[in-house]
Design an enzyme around this catalytic site. Sequence first.
Site, mmCIF file in Angstrom:
data_model
loop_
_atom_site.group_PDB
_atom_site.id
_atom_site.type_symbol
_atom_site.label_atom_id
_atom_site.label_comp_id
_atom_site.label_asym_id
_atom_site.label_seq_id
_atom_site.Cartn_x
_atom_site.Cartn_y
_atom_site.Cartn_z
ATOM 1 N N HIS A 17 -2.866 30.109 7.326
ATOM 2 C CA HIS A 17 -3.765 29.643 8.381
ATOM 3 C C HIS A 17 -4.901 30.645 8.505
ATOM 4 C CE1 HIS A 17 -4.074 27.701 12.658
ATOM 5 N NE2 HIS A 17 -5.245 28.217 12.307
ATOM 6 N N GLU A 200 -2.166 24.055 20.404
ATOM 7 C CA GLU A 200 -2.753 25.368 20.716
ATOM 8 C C GLU A 200 -3.284 25.292 22.149
ATOM 9 O OE1 GLU A 200 -6.239 28.441 19.114
ATOM 10 O OE2 GLU A 200 -6.347 26.321 18.577
ATOM 11 N N ASP A 278 -5.729 33.472 11.322
ATOM 12 C CA ASP A 278 -6.653 32.490 11.896
ATOM 13 C C ASP A 278 -8.109 32.839 11.590
ATOM 14 O OD1 ASP A 278 -7.449 30.235 13.240
ATOM 15 O OD2 ASP A 278 -6.680 30.810 15.189
#
Length: 336
Positions: A17, A200, A278
């Site tokens: 990710h 999220e 991320d």
Amino acid sequence: MSTLKHFIEGLPKAELHLHIEGSLEPEQMFLFAQRNKIDLPYKSVEDIRAAYEFTELQDFLDIYYQGMGVLQTEQDFYDLTWAYLEKVHAQNVIHVEIFFDPQGHTDRGIPFSTVINGIYNALIEGEKTLGISFKLIMSFLRHLSEEEGFKTLEEALPHKDKIAAVGLDSSELGHPPSKFERLYARCREEGFLSVAHAGEEGPPEYVIEALDLLKVDRLDHGNRSLEDSDLTARLSQSGIALTVCPLSNFKLAGVTDMRRHPIKTMLDKGLKATVNSDDPAYFGGYMNENYLAISEALNLSKEDLITLCRNGFEATFCTPEQRRQHLDQLENYLST
């Protein structure tokens, strides 16, 4: 902690990710702006770094999309990707599955081919010279329409051999996965695997939609799944992986105290959680920093860290042979 830090630094890792545009460091933004003669509202690298301080997702997205504007040429995308690969190579990352946001570039008039060729060529070079295997994931921006997503898919099809999967990112609230059900069905017809950001900011219902309507192969974030016991049990039983991003969760205030980060609870409940960075340039750390942050805050054991690391390799979109090779590297490290 120094012994645990040394252990984490040596662990072979997979990152699943990572938004390549989110690895744009302030120094790079300044350099690319100068190279491409783009005026930024910042006078120095320090000014840019100060702008990287934010408290919520939308503030982050504003600077994130502004930063994209300095990426103009194939060389820019190559250099951005290569810089990321060098950083994670130093952290013993041996496999990456990275997102790119073509709509954030084509909407600015940058050709799709410019974007993907720059990124892909750097990944090929990274595999050859750094030994980092990879998969590339094309993300759709969920604040845009599904029709625009279909247009992007058409632009992507000539480059189908370079793209392993599709994803869904950007502002989550108000843009449920169901908005893109037809697009994901078409992507499946074209043979793409799929992932989606869900849970999220958005509620557990978004996670359920991602599973049932988009039929994702892996779930990005998924933190709020724990609010629904039935969903939590389902995720545990299915074995679908969650690509969790601890420092991102903290920086965007999804988690206000790292000692309450849900990743340990995920492990305890049998969820296949993985650790990822991320948007590391914006969130204060790459893979090792994320592992260190949760190990310190949650008092994770070596066994917990090994499980997270092993989950990362097991959740890749690699061939079974590649996956076995990566897991063998991990086992070799653990046996020394």
